[in-house]
Write an enzyme that holds these catalytic residues in place. Sequence first.
Site, PDB file in Angstrom:
ATOM      1  N   SER A 186      35.053  42.826  42.130  1.00 20.27           N
ATOM      2  CA  SER A 186      35.512  42.065  41.065  1.00 20.27           C
ATOM      3  C   SER A 186      35.804  40.587  41.470  1.00 20.27           C
ATOM      4  O   SER A 186      35.843  39.522  40.781  1.00 20.27           O
ATOM      5  CB  SER A 186      36.502  42.839  40.657  1.00 20.27           C
ATOM      6  OG  SER A 186      37.524  43.047  41.415  1.00 20.27           O
TER       7      SER A 186
ATOM      8  N   HIS B 141      41.372  38.717  41.635  1.00 20.69           N
ATOM      9  CA  HIS B 141      40.634  38.172  40.351  1.00 20.69           C
ATOM     10  C   HIS B 141      40.832  36.451  40.438  1.00 20.69           C
ATOM     11  O   HIS B 141      39.870  35.802  40.332  1.00 20.69           O
ATOM     12  CB  HIS B 141      40.945  38.776  39.292  1.00 20.69           C
ATOM     13  CG  HIS B 141      40.423  40.193  39.033  1.00 20.69           C
ATOM     14  ND1 HIS B 141      41.081  40.876  37.949  1.00 20.69           N
ATOM     15  CD2 HIS B 141      39.694  40.739  39.797  1.00 20.69           C
ATOM     16  CE1 HIS B 141      40.282  42.101  37.982  1.00 20.69           C
ATOM     17  NE2 HIS B 141      39.595  42.045  39.157  1.00 20.69           N
TER      18      HIS B 141
END
Length: 117
Positions: A4, A57
């Site tokens: 991610s 992230h």
Amino acid sequence: LGASTATFGLLAAYGVLGYRNRHIFGQQSQRIVRNVIQVALINFLLGLSPGIDNWGHLGGAIGGIALAWFGGPELDVSGRPPDLYLQDKNPFSRFLAAFIGVVGFFALLVMLLPGAA
């Protein structure tokens, strides 16, 4: 770091590519940037769930933005109709310098922040 983090980096770089080359993409540029922001916000909100690291992230997004902004392609239309093509005005050395700078920044951050490694 997981997949991610890399996905956020690619997503952010795509948004920067659309924004910086809006003279090429026209109205599509606004849609690219808006979609990137929407997808990022939704995923940041989903990242508030337990077991998901939003710091990864955020780091991926920052890295993608920085690399694409300082080393990404700046497209220009070259040639004469009907033989038009896109040409990158930035030399590879600019990308390489941006890459080294982004990697160096995150390496320094890991060394300076306690518990980051």
